[in-house]
Enzyme design. Structure first.
Site, PDB file in Angstrom:
ATOM      1  N   LYS A  59      33.438  69.067  45.658  1.00  0.00           N
ATOM      2  CA  LYS A  59      34.371  67.947  45.479  1.00  0.00           C
ATOM      3  C   LYS A  59      34.018  67.146  44.230  1.00  0.00           C
ATOM      4  CE  LYS A  59      35.196  67.342  50.441  1.00  0.00           C
ATOM      5  NZ  LYS A  59      34.958  66.436  51.600  1.00  0.00           N
ATOM      6  N   SER A  75      31.221  63.676  48.717  1.00  0.00           N
ATOM      7  CA  SER A  75      30.632  63.562  50.056  1.00  0.00           C
ATOM      8  C   SER A  75      31.355  64.485  51.020  1.00  0.00           C
ATOM      9  CB  SER A  75      30.687  62.116  50.553  1.00  0.00           C
ATOM     10  OG  SER A  75      32.026  61.675  50.606  1.00  0.00           O
ATOM     11  N   ASP A  76      30.631  64.870  52.047  1.00  0.00           N
ATOM     12  CA  ASP A  76      31.228  65.683  53.107  1.00  0.00           C
ATOM     13  C   ASP A  76      30.388  65.514  54.363  1.00  0.00           C
ATOM     14  OD1 ASP A  76      33.464  67.764  53.494  1.00  0.00           O
ATOM     15  OD2 ASP A  76      31.753  68.638  54.526  1.00  0.00           O
ATOM     16  N   GLN A  77      31.010  65.814  55.484  1.00  0.00           N
ATOM     17  CA  GLN A  77      30.314  65.724  56.768  1.00  0.00           C
ATOM     18  C   GLN A  77      30.626  66.968  57.588  1.00  0.00           C
ATOM     19  OE1 GLN A  77      31.615  62.947  59.968  1.00  0.00           O
ATOM     20  NE2 GLN A  77      29.597  62.028  59.662  1.00  0.00           N
TER      21      GLN A  77
END
Length: 199
Positions: A59, A75-77
């Protein structure tokens, strides 16, 4: 001169976290196919934390192409229970299935941040929170989903801890911001270290 900060996300939650912290930034959603990136990683046995880091980096790098010298926050989760990795539910039936599978069990949320400048990774970080869902009856799950509606489809666990989703839990181990998907304290510390925000 402080670098321009760019959040590579369309998430209103992540935008609000940065705004509430008083950061001056711009936001731009990355144009990547998350599922297409996740599938080979998961098939190769990458950990949920490694998948989150890879997606956060993708991203940030996608958005960094449009902003020379800017510091881009990707960011990612990911969420996992044992070997199962969860994705955002496609519909309310799948949201109910997710909650039934989490009932009475502990799952992990892995929140990753990657900072990129000019296509180079400046910093990587991942934080994990362990979440124990109390035993839930089918009736409670149905009533809960009827109450929260389509909001259940906007997060990987089919819940929002900052709202009525808090009623699903009996124990939480980890940082609140990790649970929300953006570990703010390590991010702010790194931004201060890089001179991107006031120290």
């Amino acid at each position: 001169m402080k670098p321009l900060l760019i959040l590579a996300s369309a998430s209103p939650f992540r935008r609000a976290l940065l705004s509430n912290a008083g950061l001056a930034f711009e936001a731009r959603a990355a144009a990547i196919d998350e599922r297409a990136l996740e599938q080979p990683l998961e098939a190769s046995g990458a950990s949920p934390a490694d998948v989150a880091l890879a997606l956060a980096e993708a991203k940030a790098k996608d958005v960094a192409r449009y902003f020379s010298d800017a510091l881009v926050i990707g960011s990612d989760q990911t969420m996992s229970l044992g070997t199962r990795v969860y994705h955002k539910p496609r519909d309310m039936t799948e949201a109910a299935e997710h909650l039934r599978s989490l009932s009475g069990r502990m799952h992990s949320l892995n929140s990753a941040i990657v900072l990129v400048r000019n296509d180079e990774v400046v910093w990587r970080h991942v934080s994990t929170a362990n979440m124990t869902v109390r035993p839930l009856s089918d009736g409670f799950i149905d009533r809960h989903l009827a109450k929260v509606g389509e909001k259940a489809l906007t997060s990987v666990g089919a819940y929002q801890l900052e709202g009525e989703g808090i009623q699903l839990f009996e124990r939480i181990e980890g940082d609140y911001f990790t649970i929300l998907g953006l570990p703010m304290l390590p991010l702010l510390s790194k931004l201060r270290e890089l001179g991107a925000i006031d120290a």
